[in-house]
Enzyme design. Sequence first.
Site, PDB file in Angstrom:
ATOM      1  N   ASP A  66     -34.807   8.001 -34.581  1.00 39.17           N
ATOM      2  CA  ASP A  66     -33.631   8.488 -35.285  1.00 39.17           C
ATOM      3  C   ASP A  66     -33.069   7.307 -36.068  1.00 39.17           C
ATOM      4  O   ASP A  66     -32.762   6.270 -35.491  1.00 39.17           O
ATOM      5  CB  ASP A  66     -32.591   9.012 -34.276  1.00 39.17           C
ATOM      6  N   CYS A 103     -24.238  18.780 -23.804  1.00 38.25           N
ATOM      7  CA  CYS A 103     -24.611  20.176 -23.995  1.00 38.25           C
ATOM      8  C   CYS A 103     -23.539  21.086 -23.377  1.00 38.25           C
ATOM      9  O   CYS A 103     -23.177  20.912 -22.209  1.00 38.25           O
ATOM     10  CB  CYS A 103     -25.959  20.456 -23.362  1.00 38.25           C
ATOM     11  N   CYS A 130     -32.208  22.353 -22.575  1.00 39.45           N
ATOM     12  CA  CYS A 130     -32.212  23.811 -22.532  1.00 39.45           C
ATOM     13  C   CYS A 130     -32.381  24.447 -23.916  1.00 39.45           C
ATOM     14  O   CYS A 130     -32.320  25.665 -24.060  1.00 39.45           O
ATOM     15  CB  CYS A 130     -30.924  24.327 -21.879  1.00 39.45           C
ATOM     16  N   ASP A 165     -27.805   9.555 -30.677  1.00 36.96           N
ATOM     17  CA  ASP A 165     -28.969   9.084 -31.441  1.00 36.96           C
ATOM     18  C   ASP A 165     -30.259   9.242 -30.636  1.00 36.96           C
ATOM     19  O   ASP A 165     -31.316   9.553 -31.186  1.00 36.96           O
ATOM     20  CB  ASP A 165     -28.790   7.615 -31.843  1.00 36.96           C
ATOM     21  N   CYS A 194     -25.749  23.488 -20.517  1.00 34.84           N
ATOM     22  CA  CYS A 194     -26.303  22.938 -19.268  1.00 34.84           C
ATOM     23  C   CYS A 194     -25.651  21.621 -18.863  1.00 34.84           C
ATOM     24  O   CYS A 194     -25.922  21.094 -17.782  1.00 34.84           O
ATOM     25  CB  CYS A 194     -27.808  22.773 -19.372  1.00 34.84           C
ATOM     26  N   GLU A 228     -37.730  11.372 -39.129  1.00 31.80           N
ATOM     27  CA  GLU A 228     -37.140  12.431 -39.941  1.00 31.80           C
ATOM     28  C   GLU A 228     -37.497  12.224 -41.406  1.00 31.80           C
ATOM     29  O   GLU A 228     -37.468  11.105 -41.910  1.00 31.80           O
ATOM     30  CB  GLU A 228     -35.617  12.424 -39.794  1.00 31.80           C
TER      31      GLU A 228
HETATM   32 ZN   LIG Z   1     -28.485  22.097 -22.596  1.00 31.62          ZN
END
Ligand SMILES: [Zn+2]
Length: 406
Positions: free
Chosen positions: A184, A354, A338, A364, A357, A268
Amino acid sequence: MQRLQAFKYELMPSGEQQRQMRRFAGSCRFVFNRALALQKERYEQGEQKLAYAGLCKRLTEWRNRPETAWLADAPVHPLQQTLKDLERAYRNFFAKRADFPRFKKKGQHDGFRYPDPKQIKLDQGNSRLFLPKLGWLRYRNSREVLGVVKNVTVSRSRGKWYVSIQSEREVEQPIPQGGAVGIDLGVARFATLSDGTFYAPLSSFKRHEDGLRKVQQALSRKVKFSSNWKKAKARVQRIHARIGDARRDYLHKTSTAISQNHAMVCIEDLQVRNMSKSAAGTAEQPGRNVRAKSGLNKSILDQGWFEFRRQLDYKLAWNGGWLIAVPPRNTSRTCPECDYVSGDNRKTQARFVCVVCGFEENADVVGAINVLRAGHARFACEVSDAVGSPAAGTHRSGSGAAQCRP
Ligand SMILES: [Zn+2]
């Protein structure tokens, strides 16, 4: 496998050789601009673009014409190479890789190329190089040129002359070392790897910015072409040189370390050019946050991402590895645990949490992990395309976020 490599040295030319090289660079610039003007003229008159052979014919005419007979003093091969450069500039333009070819200005990329190895003599033991119409040139012999000389480019940068000797040699097909990694690229950290290691921001320009501004202001107060102006100008060039050197050194160290330790590197596919263009917007549609964005763009360009990618690409190839570019899709917003995609996952610029989860990690690193997963998927697609059966593709990772064809 054949490896092409360029070896660059500083030249130590005599006064007469410097004058000659300035003249040759000027002749090449003249030929390039003349040929570009000719092509534009033909286009406006609805005529076809001249191909390389047609341009070479014109070059011969110019060399024979009394008013431009001085062109005959320059070696002919470098002049023809200039026409090849123009051809390439047009090709890149048609392939949308570059803007329309521009006229060359004095002092910008001054240089010329000798394409014929038969006319070049390299005497490494005595640190000298023979070039047509220049004779023997001494150079700072910092390392040995390996392989057979293919061509030589002479260039001028910040008042110094350099020679880049491109050679070719047979090397054993290397076996790639190490596993796969995602990268990244960022502003706060120059590069973050999916295994968590990261490289500090380059920011070499920022560090030197204040100093540079001061000497540039001093320069603007001097009477142009006075001896004080020349001194101030030299100071500006020295700082530019220092910035360039620091940046090159850093990029090379980083790209070497990463390419030596990994067989596959995913990155990327950022269109840096488009990003810097879109910030300003157009007259009808001015860009939003122009100031903030141009600051970021400057940072991006400052980081030398394109150059970094170019280095990674060839260094990996040397080591038998691969560079895989993936389109940047949700790489910063997808949970690696997830696969939940949401901007809310990005709590701050630096932190990823997240919302489904609860997976927590540096943002990064999450970006790099997602780039790696997308790269795995892409690699599997390319392999299966190569064997002609889409079903044969084995996705090495459980790639929810990554897709073959976006
Ligand atoms: Zn998650």
